[in-house]
Design an enzyme around this catalytic site. Structure first.
Site, short mmCIF file in Angstrom:
data_model
loop_
_atom_site.label_atom_id
_atom_site.label_comp_id
_atom_site.label_asym_id
_atom_site.label_seq_id
_atom_site.Cartn_x
_atom_site.Cartn_y
_atom_site.Cartn_z
N ASP A 68 -7.98 -5.04 0.02
CA ASP A 68 -8.47 -5.87 -1.08
C ASP A 68 -8.24 -7.36 -0.85
O ASP A 68 -8.92 -8.20 -1.43
CB ASP A 68 -7.81 -5.45 -2.40
N HIS B 31 0.85 -1.20 0.00
CA HIS B 31 0.00 0.00 0.00
C HIS B 31 0.88 1.24 0.00
O HIS B 31 1.94 1.24 0.63
CB HIS B 31 -0.90 -0.01 1.24
C1 LIG Z 1 -0.43 -0.81 -3.90
C2 LIG Z 1 0.87 -0.59 -4.64
C3 LIG Z 1 0.55 -0.13 -6.07
C4 LIG Z 1 1.65 0.49 -3.89
O1 LIG Z 1 2.59 0.97 -4.74
P1 LIG Z 1 3.73 2.01 -4.36
O2 LIG Z 1 3.42 2.77 -3.15
O3 LIG Z 1 4.00 2.77 -5.60
O4 LIG Z 1 4.93 1.06 -3.97
P2 LIG Z 1 5.97 0.47 -4.97
O5 LIG Z 1 5.27 -0.06 -6.18
O6 LIG Z 1 7.01 1.50 -5.19
O7 LIG Z 1 6.54 -0.76 -4.13
C5 LIG Z 1 7.60 -0.64 -3.19
C6 LIG Z 1 8.44 -1.91 -3.26
O8 LIG Z 1 7.66 -3.02 -2.81
C7 LIG Z 1 7.50 -3.97 -3.88
N1 LIG Z 1 6.10 -4.39 -3.87
C8 LIG Z 1 5.02 -3.59 -3.65
N2 LIG Z 1 3.91 -4.31 -3.66
C9 LIG Z 1 4.27 -5.60 -3.89
C10 LIG Z 1 3.53 -6.79 -4.01
N3 LIG Z 1 2.22 -6.79 -3.91
N4 LIG Z 1 4.20 -7.93 -4.26
C11 LIG Z 1 5.54 -7.91 -4.39
N5 LIG Z 1 6.30 -6.79 -4.27
C12 LIG Z 1 5.65 -5.64 -4.02
C13 LIG Z 1 7.86 -3.22 -5.14
O9 LIG Z 1 8.32 -4.09 -6.15
C14 LIG Z 1 8.89 -2.26 -4.65
O10 LIG Z 1 10.10 -2.95 -4.55
P3 LIG Z 1 11.51 -2.18 -4.85
O11 LIG Z 1 11.62 -1.14 -3.77
O12 LIG Z 1 12.54 -3.25 -4.77
O13 LIG Z 1 11.39 -1.56 -6.22
C15 LIG Z 1 1.72 -1.89 -4.68
O14 LIG Z 1 2.01 -2.31 -3.36
C16 LIG Z 1 1.03 -3.00 -5.46
O15 LIG Z 1 1.17 -3.05 -6.68
N6 LIG Z 1 0.27 -3.91 -4.74
C17 LIG Z 1 -0.48 -4.93 -5.40
C18 LIG Z 1 -1.77 -4.32 -5.96
C19 LIG Z 1 -2.74 -3.95 -4.86
O16 LIG Z 1 -2.98 -4.72 -3.95
N7 LIG Z 1 -3.32 -2.74 -4.99
C20 LIG Z 1 -4.36 -2.28 -4.06
C21 LIG Z 1 -3.87 -1.20 -3.18
S1 LIG Z 1 -5.10 -0.81 -1.96
#
Ligand SMILES: CC(C)(COP(=O)(O)OP(=O)(O)OC[C@H]1O[C@@H](n2cnc3c(N)ncnc32)[C@H](O)[C@@H]1OP(=O)(O)O)[C@@H](O)C(=O)NCCC(=O)NCCS
Length: 378
Positions: free
Chosen positions: A316, A260
């Site tokens: 979710d 998140h």
């Molecule tokens: C929610 C989400 C988009 C947040 O994104 P964000 O704040 O931009 O965080 P980031 O995408 O920069 O992720 C930070 C790190 O954690 C990792 N990461 C984040 N969510 C992850 C997941 N669900 N599974 C595996 N790795 C994950 C990223 O690869 C990143 O790694 P890095 O630092 O080595 O590059 C992301 O956690 C995600 O894609 N989750 C799955 C989709 C989801 O559940 N969305 C609903 C949100 S309520």
């Protein structure tokens, strides 16, 4: 860009609807702990709270419940449009189109300045979105949509309109908790989208269509259906470890429903939904998918990659299990999210009305001073 993008850390408004402290997993709606609200209130009380900054009296609650239910029916033309769509149209695309169409039938659709009119529209749309969701489920199943009842709450009406039978109390209670938990959540992507539209002076329906469009993405509301598809793909508890090795340890995929932007510890909503998933498993005797979800969470949380990045299940993750156990098709999960978040969206839209245009800057990284070459000489 100097940071990682995504407006991370940018503050765009003063709000009083909700507050999140992601470091300790705290969420409040206008001062009230989400844990208290989830166990003790109905969705309509939350709708009232978000617009009025206080909880309703019993009479006020009953008045709002009836207002929403009384206006929840949708025009025949909208039902006809839905019936004309291919049955495999994504349910979120159906919802987006139907809400856009509803504006043509709303007597106040183009009233852009009156906040009381906007609130009345928001209450109409809250009931109508419930009806659209239930109607689409029945249309896809080849059944006739059911007209909402004036004497029911949003949760009860949805359960009733799914089947036409008297709404089951356990299902209504679980759905109500879901609606309460998802109603509002700070400056999330879809709420921001509704505010950007509202700040241009555009109408409520247009702002809500923007919110639905943003919610549809798998990084936002689309994650609940993606999480369930992932659990179904894993198929059984014994498959969790090999699936994790093949898909997550190799970096090929992300676990949907984990991680998140704001929560860097437990999302309090996930824990509450997990308890309701447990209760539904207990009462139905069917706990296969819950067991898969729990095992995958344990596997991830035992892995350094997830620990170091503070990645926990978000709302979710377990809402996917709750909605699946309520008998909803996976495609309907994100529309159910919208059915709840309409409360927060519309409260933000009304708060934003009359405010300043939202117009950030971009960092130009293209070339300067290029010599223009006429087309025939390129
Ligand atoms: C929610 C989400 C988009 C947040 O994104 P964000 O704040 O931009 O965080 P980031 O995408 O920069 O992720 C930070 C790190 O954690 C990792 N990461 C984040 N969510 C992850 C997941 N669900 N599974 C595996 N790795 C994950 C990223 O690869 C990143 O790694 P890095 O630092 O080595 O590059 C992301 O956690 C995600 O894609 N989750 C799955 C989709 C989801 O559940 N969305 C609903 C949100 S309520």
């Amino acid at each position: 860009m100097t940071d990682r993008g995504g407006l991370d850390g940018a503050v765009v408004a003063d709000i009083s609807t909700s507050y999140i402290d992601g470091s300790i997993g705290k969420l409040i709606y206008n001062g009230y702990a989400i844990e208290d609200l989830a166990e003790n209130t109905s969705f309509e009380e939350i709708l009232f709270l978000l617009f009025n900054e206080r909880l309703p009296s019993r009479a006020e609650y009953e008045c709002l419940r009836e207002t929403v239910a009384a206006k929840a029916a949708i025009p025949d033309a909208v039902i006809a449009m839905m019936k004309s769509l291919p049955a495999d149209t994504p349910a979120m695309a159906v919802l987006r189109t139907a809400v856009s169409m509803l504006s043509a039938f709303d007597p106040d659709a183009e009233n852009l300045s009156d906040k009381e009119a906007a609130k009345a529209k928001a209450f109409r749309l809250t009931g109508q979105i419930t009806t659209i969701c239930a109607a689409w489920m029945r249309i896809v199943d080849g059944q006739v949509p059911i007209v909402p009842r004036r004497d029911l709450s949003v949760a009860e009406n949805f359960v009733y309109m799914m089947s036409g039978d008297a709404p089951d109390a356990t299902a209504c209670a679980a759905l109500n908790v879901y609606l309460v938990l998802l109603a509002e959540h700070g400056m999330n992507a879809s709420t921001f989208a509704t505010r950007v539209v509202a700040a241009t002076g555009s109408d409520l329906h247009s702002a809500i269509v923007a919110g639905i469009s943003a919610l549809k993405g798998p990084s936002h509301g689309g994650a609940n259906s993606e999480a369930m598809r992932m659990f179904l793909e894993i198929g059984a508890v014994d498959n969790v470890a090999p699936w994790f090795e093949a898909n997550i340890k190799t970096g090929k995929r992300r676990i949907m429903g984990i991680g998140h932007r704001v929560y860097k510890s437990n999302d309090p909503r996930a824990g509450i939904l997990r308890r309701h998933a447990e209760a539904l498993a207990e009462s139905s005797g069917e706990r296969k998918w819950l067991d898969v979800a729990v095992k995958l969470e344990e596997t991830a949380r035992a892995d350094d990659y997830f620990v170091q990045r503070n990645l926990y299940p978000n709302v979710d993750y377990y809402s996917a299990i709750v909605l699946y156990m309520l008998g909803l098709d996976v495609d309907m999960f994100t529309p159910l999210f919208a059915m709840s978040r309409i409360a927060g969206w519309s409260a933000h839209v009304v708060a934003q009305m009359g405010g300043r245009l939202i117009r950030p800057k971009a960092n130009y990284v293209g070339p300067h001073d290029r010599e223009f070459v006429p087309m025939d000489e390129r």
